[in-house]
Design an enzyme around this catalytic site. Structure first.
Site: not given
Ligand code: PAF
Length: 283
Positions: A27-28, A32-33, A150, A186
């Site tokens: 989460g958060n 990138g996700h 990453k 990140s």
């Protein structure tokens, strides 16, 4: 987009899917996700994202309690990205009993670098990933899971786990996404103060410089170059765990001959204030 919190509801929601494409996360979410989700959308008939902060991969002194939990904002981003299904289980749902059966990864890969500085980290990662793969992929014709570059060592550990357990899962990778200044995205970047955020790109710059120094020298003294890179970051106020150059194939140290001929990557982990950042760059 559907959000489910139990294994039973997940299986129900996936009943019609023969080839789920899965992005496991804590989460958060950041760009990138979301890039991994975009990739996943082309790889299956249902795009599934899990959001679960896995206590088992945190040491007691690490940031499990303070890790940002932002389910509402994450769900909004995932809906906008075209995700089909979010699995956000509670700890009790995923770990109804103390987890006494664990997946112990190969120490040659999992006890170096991140695993050296975070003992047990990859056991926690492998155990939860195995559980999540079972939850999402069991009974399916095929499954694809997408992991970011990453977390390079994590990606390799998961790939090796899939190979050695002959899991019918295809692992696909997405490149590290970076901010305009080059900082690797990140979830932990939110911990950085404004001054630390301005400084944070120095980790990737140090890795780039280390890589260039290795490639520039015909016969590099790798330990000396790594030491210099760590000292340069320390002089800026960082606390480096490691800055190193490894073989891309297995993350082991290259021999002197391989330094000139092999595919290599520079990897680093360092603490800036109370935030531990990691990055890697192929050189
Ligand atoms: O990379 C992460 O976010 C986590 O390690 C993962 C793969 C979701 C397992 O908890």
């Amino acid at each position: 987009m559907k959000i489910v919190h139990t294994l039973a509801d997940l299986r129900l929601a996936l009943a019609a899917s023969q080839h789920p494409a899965f992005v496991p996360t804590m989460g958060n979410l950041h760009a990138g996700h979301l890039d991994l989700v975009t990739r996943a959308k082309t790889l299956g008939d249902c795009t599934v994202v899990s959001i679960f902060v896995n206590r088992m991969q945190f040491a007691p002194h690490e940031d499990f309690d303070s890790y940002p939990r932002t389910l509402k904002a994450d769900a909004e981003q995932l809906r906008a990205q075209g995700c089909d299904l979010v699995f956000a289980p509670s700890e009790r749902e995923l770990y109804p009993q103390p987890q006494t059966f664990k997946v112990l990864p190969d120490p040659a890969l999992a006890d170096i670098l991140e695993g050296h500085f975070r003992p047990g980290f990859f056991t926690g990662v492998c155990t939860v990933v195995m559980k999540l793969f079972q939850a999402v992929f069991a009974g399916k014709a095929q499954g694809t899971a997408v992991f970011g570059q990453k977390d390079r060592q994590q990606l390799m550990v998961v790939r090796r786990m899939v190979e050695q357990f002959a899991l019918p899962t295809c692992i696909v990778t997405g490149p590290t996404q970076r901010a305009a200044d080059g900082l690797a995205l990140s979830s932990r970047n939110v911990y950085l103060s404004a001054a630390e955020r301005a400084e944070a790109v120095q980790l990737s710059l140090a890795l780039k410089a280390l890589g260039q120094a290795v490639r520039a020298s015909g016969t590099p003294d790798l330990p000396a170059l790594e030491q210099q890179a760590m000292q340069a970051l320390s002089a800026r106020g960082w606390k480096p765990d490691y800055l190193t150059v490894r073989r891309q194939s297995d993350l082991l140290l290259p021999t002197p001959a391989e330094l000139a001929t092999s595919a290599l990557t520079a990897l680093g982990a360092a603490r800036l204030g109370s935030t531990r950042l990691i990055d890697n760059l192929d050189i």
